[in-house]
Design a protein around this motif. Structure first.
Motif, PDB file in Angstrom:
ATOM      1  N   ARG A 304       0.798  -1.104  -0.054  1.00 44.17           N
ATOM      2  CA  ARG A 304      -0.230  -0.376   0.217  1.00 44.17           C
ATOM      3  C   ARG A 304       0.942   1.114  -0.283  1.00 44.17           C
ATOM      4  N   PRO A 305       0.340   2.316  -0.577  1.00 44.80           N
ATOM      5  CA  PRO A 305       1.512   3.307  -0.865  1.00 44.80           C
ATOM      6  C   PRO A 305       1.406   4.321   0.499  1.00 44.80           C
ATOM      7  N   VAL A 306       2.318   4.225   0.838  1.00 41.73           N
ATOM      8  CA  VAL A 306       3.230   5.736   2.315  1.00 41.73           C
ATOM      9  C   VAL A 306       2.422   6.932   1.405  1.00 41.73           C
ATOM     10  N   ILE A 307       1.163   7.293   2.564  1.00 44.61           N
ATOM     11  CA  ILE A 307       0.768   9.208   2.044  1.00 44.61           C
ATOM     12  C   ILE A 307       1.143   9.892   3.345  1.00 44.61           C
ATOM     13  N   ASP A 308       1.484  10.831   3.395  1.00 43.40           N
ATOM     14  CA  ASP A 308       2.510  12.101   4.276  1.00 43.40           C
ATOM     15  C   ASP A 308       0.966  12.416   5.204  1.00 43.40           C
ATOM     16  N   LYS A 309       0.263  12.574   3.520  1.00 45.90           N
ATOM     17  CA  LYS A 309      -0.847  13.831   3.543  1.00 45.90           C
ATOM     18  C   LYS A 309      -2.073  14.406   3.107  1.00 45.90           C
ATOM     19  N   VAL A 310      -2.902  13.876   2.948  1.00 47.52           N
ATOM     20  CA  VAL A 310      -3.963  14.556   1.811  1.00 47.52           C
ATOM     21  C   VAL A 310      -4.959  15.967   2.077  1.00 47.52           C
ATOM     22  N   TYR A 311      -4.932  16.953   1.231  1.00 45.79           N
ATOM     23  CA  TYR A 311      -5.098  17.995   1.109  1.00 45.79           C
ATOM     24  C   TYR A 311      -5.891  18.275   0.021  1.00 45.79           C
ATOM     25  N   SER A 312      -7.168  19.036   0.515  1.00 44.61           N
ATOM     26  CA  SER A 312      -8.428  19.393  -0.192  1.00 44.61           C
ATOM     27  C   SER A 312      -7.997  19.765  -1.621  1.00 44.61           C
ATOM     28  N   PHE A 313      -8.754  19.802  -2.587  1.00 48.08           N
ATOM     29  CA  PHE A 313      -8.701  20.480  -3.720  1.00 48.08           C
ATOM     30  C   PHE A 313      -8.433  22.561  -3.533  1.00 48.08           C
ATOM     31  N   ALA A 314      -8.653  22.896  -2.640  1.00 48.23           N
ATOM     32  CA  ALA A 314      -8.981  24.088  -2.417  1.00 48.23           C
ATOM     33  C   ALA A 314      -6.716  24.771  -2.348  1.00 48.23           C
ATOM     34  N   GLU A 315      -6.891  23.272  -0.867  1.00 45.47           N
ATOM     35  CA  GLU A 315      -5.681  23.252  -0.309  1.00 45.47           C
ATOM     36  C   GLU A 315      -4.575  23.359  -1.788  1.00 45.47           C
ATOM     37  N   GLU A 321       3.641  23.529  -1.469  1.00 44.40           N
ATOM     38  CA  GLU A 321       4.774  23.893  -0.022  1.00 44.40           C
ATOM     39  C   GLU A 321       4.976  22.706   0.430  1.00 44.40           C
ATOM     40  N   HIS A 322       3.667  22.170   1.671  1.00 46.91           N
ATOM     41  CA  HIS A 322       4.475  20.906   2.424  1.00 46.91           C
ATOM     42  C   HIS A 322       5.664  19.424   1.155  1.00 46.91           C
ATOM     43  N   LEU A 323       5.266  19.661   0.150  1.00 50.04           N
ATOM     44  CA  LEU A 323       6.828  18.930  -1.277  1.00 50.04           C
ATOM     45  C   LEU A 323       7.956  19.996  -1.041  1.00 50.04           C
ATOM     46  N   GLU A 324       7.441  20.932  -0.645  1.00 41.11           N
ATOM     47  CA  GLU A 324       9.338  22.215  -0.727  1.00 41.11           C
ATOM     48  C   GLU A 324       9.772  21.484   0.891  1.00 41.11           C
ATOM     49  N   ARG A 325       8.734  21.269   1.358  1.00 38.68           N
ATOM     50  CA  ARG A 325       9.570  20.878   2.933  1.00 38.68           C
ATOM     51  C   ARG A 325      10.194  19.316   3.046  1.00 38.68           C
ATOM     52  N   GLY A 326       9.536  18.775   1.988  1.00 37.24           N
ATOM     53  CA  GLY A 326      10.058  17.607   2.534  1.00 37.24           C
ATOM     54  C   GLY A 326       8.651  16.747   2.448  1.00 37.24           C
ATOM     55  N   ALA A 327       8.376  15.621   2.222  1.00 40.28           N
ATOM     56  CA  ALA A 327       7.574  14.559   2.447  1.00 40.28           C
ATOM     57  C   ALA A 327       7.978  13.277   2.395  1.00 40.28           C
ATOM     58  N   PHE A 328       7.464  12.702   3.668  1.00 39.99           N
ATOM     59  CA  PHE A 328       8.091  11.021   4.171  1.00 39.99           C
ATOM     60  C   PHE A 328       6.611  10.323   3.082  1.00 39.99           C
ATOM     61  N   GLY A 329       6.647   9.545   1.668  1.00 33.93           N
ATOM     62  CA  GLY A 329       5.995   8.767   0.954  1.00 33.93           C
ATOM     63  C   GLY A 329       5.745  10.602   0.258  1.00 33.93           C
ATOM     64  N   LYS A 330       4.555  10.333   0.414  1.00 31.31           N
ATOM     65  CA  LYS A 330       3.950  11.095  -1.178  1.00 31.31           C
ATOM     66  C   LYS A 330       2.724  12.099  -0.535  1.00 31.31           C
ATOM     67  N   VAL A 331       3.028  13.344  -0.723  1.00 29.30           N
ATOM     68  CA  VAL A 331       1.648  14.476  -1.202  1.00 29.30           C
ATOM     69  C   VAL A 331       0.024  14.532  -1.365  1.00 29.30           C
ATOM     70  N   VAL A 332      -0.361  14.082  -1.184  1.00 31.21           N
ATOM     71  CA  VAL A 332      -1.803  13.701  -2.308  1.00 31.21           C
ATOM     72  C   VAL A 332      -3.190  15.605  -2.323  1.00 31.21           C
ATOM     73  N   ILE A 333      -3.595  15.129  -3.407  1.00 34.98           N
ATOM     74  CA  ILE A 333      -4.258  16.513  -2.973  1.00 34.98           C
ATOM     75  C   ILE A 333      -5.742  15.541  -3.672  1.00 34.98           C
ATOM     76  N   LYS A 334      -6.937  15.982  -2.328  1.00 35.81           N
ATOM     77  CA  LYS A 334      -8.086  15.301  -3.210  1.00 35.81           C
ATOM     78  C   LYS A 334      -9.179  16.376  -3.480  1.00 35.81           C
ATOM     79  N   ILE A 335      -9.214  15.437  -4.836  1.00 36.57           N
ATOM     80  CA  ILE A 335     -10.385  16.854  -6.044  1.00 36.57           C
ATOM     81  C   ILE A 335     -12.246  16.068  -5.704  1.00 36.57           C
ATOM     82  N   ALA A 336     -12.290  15.407  -5.915  1.00 38.14           N
ATOM     83  CA  ALA A 336     -13.600  14.822  -5.565  1.00 38.14           C
ATOM     84  C   ALA A 336     -14.094  14.203  -3.853  1.00 38.14           C
TER      85      ALA A 336
END
Length: 336
Positions: A304-315, A321-336
């Motif tokens: 299973r993928p390791v997701i650091d944080k899920v952001y809303s579409f508006a975020e 900015e989270h990606l630029e700081r560095g992430a453990f695994g993936k940064v995701v944006i939920k659209i729907a």
């Protein structure tokens, strides 16, 4: 539809706007995007350091998406309405070696990407999303997982008992740890963060090296491999650190040059490269056929993928900015 549009380089120029929803043409799918994930490529495009001459403006950015087919164009046969699919970065690279112009047909630049409510994907480049993954999880696969897979399996031909070094704990690197461990390899990971090293070892890495504590980290890798070096090294940093990567790789070993986090150019010492007879290959993701094989492996091994944080579409900006700081695994944006 709502879409984030990059009107000029710089994160301040990424704005949420209304834009027409495209109609699928012959062979195309209209996909309602459920989620997208960010890669360093996406940030580099916004920053204007990733082939800026090829970036159209305005651009809907972000290549990696997962969603549901809501309409199909004439002649579509591989998918139907209701199917869940992934985008594939190189939309025309289906199998075999890449063609000379694959970068001209990449999602997220120059083709419109997935940071929108809807996305057009040709049926030949779409990949069936894993049934056991949410859209948020599936969105992490197209670049990060597939790059790791292609480096390890198609290029590295890693087998049980081999040794692999993975740099960092970002998206590609975490997938590489998981995949290489499932293949039976002995994985060493480098990072500047001890907590991330500990977390990586919980995912299967057998050892970690802090390159801040040990600037000559290649010497630590040699100690961990009885002086031989690793069979395969996944280099995501680039820059002059490539010389250390050569030193950390065994004689006649392989380096998968994946990223350029510390620089797009390098001053390379040729004598160590020649004497160690190292093979260095640039890795720019993989063909769609490798994506299909990888998904079967992920399912079989329950990875299973390791997701650091899920952001809303508006975020979306906060996600960058989270990606630029560095992430453990993936940064995701939920659209729907």
């Amino acid at each position: 539809m709502k879409a984030w549009l990059l009107n000029d380089f710089g994160l301040d120029n990424l704005v949420l706007r209304d834009t027409p929803t495209s109609e699928p043409k012959a062979g195309e799918l209209l996909v309602k995007v459920g989620a997208v994930s960010l890669n360093f490529r996406d940030k580099a495009i916004v920053d204007g350091i990733y082939e800026p001459h090829k970036v159209p403006k305005p651009l809907i950015p972000v290549s990696d998406a997962a969603g549901t087919v809501v309409a199909v164009g004439e002649g579509v046969s591989r998918f139907r309405v209701g199917d869940r699919v992934n985008s594939h970065l190189y939309s025309r690279w289906i199998d075999g070696p890449p063609g000379p112009d694959e970068p001209d047909y990449c999602f997220g630049s120059p083709l419109p990407g997935g940071l929108a409510e809807y996305m057009i994907i040709h049926e030949d480049s779409a990949v069936r999303a894993p049934d056991n993954m949410s859209d948020e999880e599936a969105s992490t696969l197209p670049i990060a997982a597939l790059t790791a897979w292609y480096s390890l399996v198609d290029y590295g031909q890693i087998k049980a008992g081999h040794s692999v070094l993975v740099q960092g704990t970002g998206g590609v690197s975490i997938f590489a740890i998981q995949l290489a461990t499932a293949l039976g390899a002995r994985v060493i990971v480098t990072s500047s963060n001890d907590a991330n090293l500990e977390a990586a070892m919980k995912l299967g890495a057998v050892a970690g090296v802090n390159y801040r504590t040990h600037p000559d980290w290649e010497e630590q890798v040699l100690k961990l491999t009885d002086g031989k070096g690793v069979d395969l090294l996944l280099d995501v940093a680039g820059g002059n650190g490539l010389n250390q990567s050569i030193a950390a790789t065994k004689a006649a070993g392989k380096i998968a040059q994946i990223g350029f986090l510390t620089g797009q150019t390098t001053e390379l010492g040729l004598m160590p490269l020649i004497f160690r007879q190292t093979t260095i290959r640039g890795i720019a993701v993989a063909p769609r056929s490798a994506f299909d094989r990888m998904n079967a492996f992920l399912n079989e091994n329950q990875i299973r993928p390791v997701i650091d944080k899920v952001y809303s579409f508006a975020e979306a900006r906060q996600a960058y900015e989270h990606l630029e700081r560095g992430a453990f695994g993936k940064v995701v944006i939920k659209i729907a």
